[in-house]
Design a protein around this motif. Sequence first.
Motif, mmCIF file in Angstrom:
data_model
loop_
_atom_site.group_PDB
_atom_site.id
_atom_site.type_symbol
_atom_site.label_atom_id
_atom_site.label_comp_id
_atom_site.label_asym_id
_atom_site.label_seq_id
_atom_site.Cartn_x
_atom_site.Cartn_y
_atom_site.Cartn_z
ATOM 1 N N TYR A 121 -2.880 -5.137 4.366
ATOM 2 C CA TYR A 121 -2.168 -4.044 3.709
ATOM 3 C C TYR A 121 -0.769 -3.903 4.304
ATOM 4 C CZ TYR A 121 -6.679 -2.667 1.755
ATOM 5 O OH TYR A 121 -7.882 -2.655 1.086
ATOM 6 N N VAL A 167 -6.341 -5.261 -5.972
ATOM 7 C CA VAL A 167 -7.392 -5.200 -4.951
ATOM 8 C C VAL A 167 -8.767 -5.418 -5.573
ATOM 9 C CG1 VAL A 167 -8.560 -3.696 -3.294
ATOM 10 C CG2 VAL A 167 -6.057 -3.716 -3.416
ATOM 11 N N ASP A 223 0.864 -1.177 0.000
ATOM 12 C CA ASP A 223 0.000 0.000 0.000
ATOM 13 C C ASP A 223 0.900 1.227 0.000
ATOM 14 O OD1 ASP A 223 -1.968 1.894 0.338
ATOM 15 O OD2 ASP A 223 -2.360 1.432 2.444
ATOM 16 N N PRO A 224 0.903 2.008 -1.098
ATOM 17 C CA PRO A 224 -0.008 2.021 -2.243
ATOM 18 C C PRO A 224 0.189 0.821 -3.170
ATOM 19 C CG PRO A 224 1.778 3.566 -2.606
ATOM 20 C CD PRO A 224 1.924 3.083 -1.191
ATOM 21 N N TYR A 250 -15.865 -2.844 2.969
ATOM 22 C CA TYR A 250 -15.055 -1.632 2.821
ATOM 23 C C TYR A 250 -15.237 -0.760 4.051
ATOM 24 C CZ TYR A 250 -13.323 2.825 1.057
ATOM 25 O OH TYR A 250 -12.636 4.007 0.902
ATOM 26 N N PRO A 281 -4.359 -0.702 -8.547
ATOM 27 C CA PRO A 281 -5.738 -1.010 -8.128
ATOM 28 C C PRO A 281 -6.280 -2.362 -8.581
ATOM 29 C CG PRO A 281 -5.581 1.257 -8.911
ATOM 30 C CD PRO A 281 -4.263 0.603 -9.229
ATOM 31 N N SER A 304 -12.458 -9.695 -0.201
ATOM 32 C CA SER A 304 -12.023 -8.454 0.435
ATOM 33 C C SER A 304 -12.674 -8.152 1.775
ATOM 34 C CB SER A 304 -12.301 -7.276 -0.503
ATOM 35 O OG SER A 304 -13.702 -7.117 -0.695
ATOM 36 N N GLY A 326 -4.228 3.727 -2.745
ATOM 37 C CA GLY A 326 -4.323 3.196 -1.395
ATOM 38 C C GLY A 326 -4.088 4.279 -0.362
ATOM 39 N N GLN A 327 -4.504 4.006 0.866
ATOM 40 C CA GLN A 327 -4.438 5.025 1.909
ATOM 41 C C GLN A 327 -3.016 5.488 2.180
ATOM 42 O OE1 GLN A 327 -7.004 6.612 2.995
ATOM 43 N NE2 GLN A 327 -5.703 7.962 4.225
ATOM 44 N N ASN A 359 -10.298 3.703 4.492
ATOM 45 C CA ASN A 359 -10.081 3.585 3.048
ATOM 46 C C ASN A 359 -9.436 2.244 2.714
ATOM 47 O OD1 ASN A 359 -10.036 4.274 0.303
ATOM 48 N ND2 ASN A 359 -8.039 5.294 0.461
ATOM 49 N N ARG A 360 -9.941 1.189 3.391
ATOM 50 C CA ARG A 360 -9.387 -0.151 3.211
ATOM 51 C C ARG A 360 -10.487 -1.194 3.366
ATOM 52 N NH1 ARG A 360 -3.645 0.235 6.627
ATOM 53 N NH2 ARG A 360 -2.488 1.313 4.985
#
Length: 411
Positions: free
Chosen positions: A160, A136, A129-130, A148, A133, A145, A381-382, A153-154
């Motif tokens: 991560y 994911v 992370d980052p 959310y 995309p 996953s 990513g966050q 933001n994950r």
Amino acid sequence: MAKINQNYKQLQGSYLFAEVARRRVKFIGENPNAEVISLGIGDVTRPLPEAIISGLHAAVNEMAEASSFRGYGPEQGYDFLLNAIIENDYQARGIDIKANEVFVSDGSKCDVGNIQEIFSLDSVVAVTDPVYPVYVDTNVMAGRSGEYVKDLNRYSNIVYLPCHAGNHFIPALPDKKVDLIYLCYPNNPTGMTLSKEELKKWVDFARANKCVILYDSAYEAYIQEKDVPRSIYEIEGAKEVAIEFRSFSKTAGFTGVRCAYTVVPKELLAYDEDNNPVVVNELWNRRQTTKFNGCSYITQKGAAAVYSPEGKAQIAKLVEYYMTNAKIIREGIAALGIEVFGGVNAPYIWLKTPEGMGSWEFFDKLLTQAHIVGTPGVGFGQSGEGYFRLTAFGSRENTEKAVERFQNLRF
């Protein structure tokens, strides 16, 4: 009543690059006289090398004659391309890869997205992370996953592995059980790399914990430093735990032609629900022969030309062109006192946004005040919040112009 795959409802907003394009189009519509320079999406701009054009033309001519016409080809790829890949990309580096371990496709994005199909839906996925995309989002679509979590933001079930300036963008090994590990080096989006010593830690971890590493090596052609591994198979034991993805898109300008390949060694094992070992190569082969009709003959002839003496020389110049752009961007921005990463072994420059300015805020400022399009780091990513990605795939003229505009900005 037809019902949807509920997992798709877990996807957040639009795909990152679609959102970047949407904002760009909106701005141009409102400012038709603005000369917008795009350094956002990693699409190449230089023409295909002449050797590749000649290969493509020759293949088209073959398709015009009954004696040399070809219909369906082998789903795994034609021998002439498989052999060229093995000889040049692996044997030349002392790596033993067999023809039945290489699968030619129409793009690494497809392979990276599809590979998860052959693994259990209960698999625990780890990503840096980052992160690109697709890693994911395709696992979100598959249902791995979890929910959310907006505040973070994950996704709740994805592990991560933060990468930031504080840890020199080197992810720590997972501290919990994982099954699938996505690694991309040289990295997209940060442009950073791992040394052989760091990569060996991942291979050793995967061997000890029976994980599978999904290793995206799409940018290996841009590596400039000698001690940076070009293939994960340079690491002892990697063939037991790693699948490698490579692409001709950025290496040879094939973003509009589409050709890539994936290596799935025979030594690589996964396990069924009774913990019996299963050869992953056989599963991927079964998947491909069922869902994929193979990359076109014409495209593969063009790809094979990459490995000709002329092709190698021309591609070296192509890579040099883009890496010179990277140097221009990196040095131009660094001269402003902005922290800059990447751009040494990859065509991506990862910069720290000004203090207190978020990634999307910086995107809007750059677009509206300098008419430059980049990619907000938080879109990856966050841990990408507060960072921003620029690509070196523009023309030299636009690259130099963009840096000049950047230097005229006031933060």
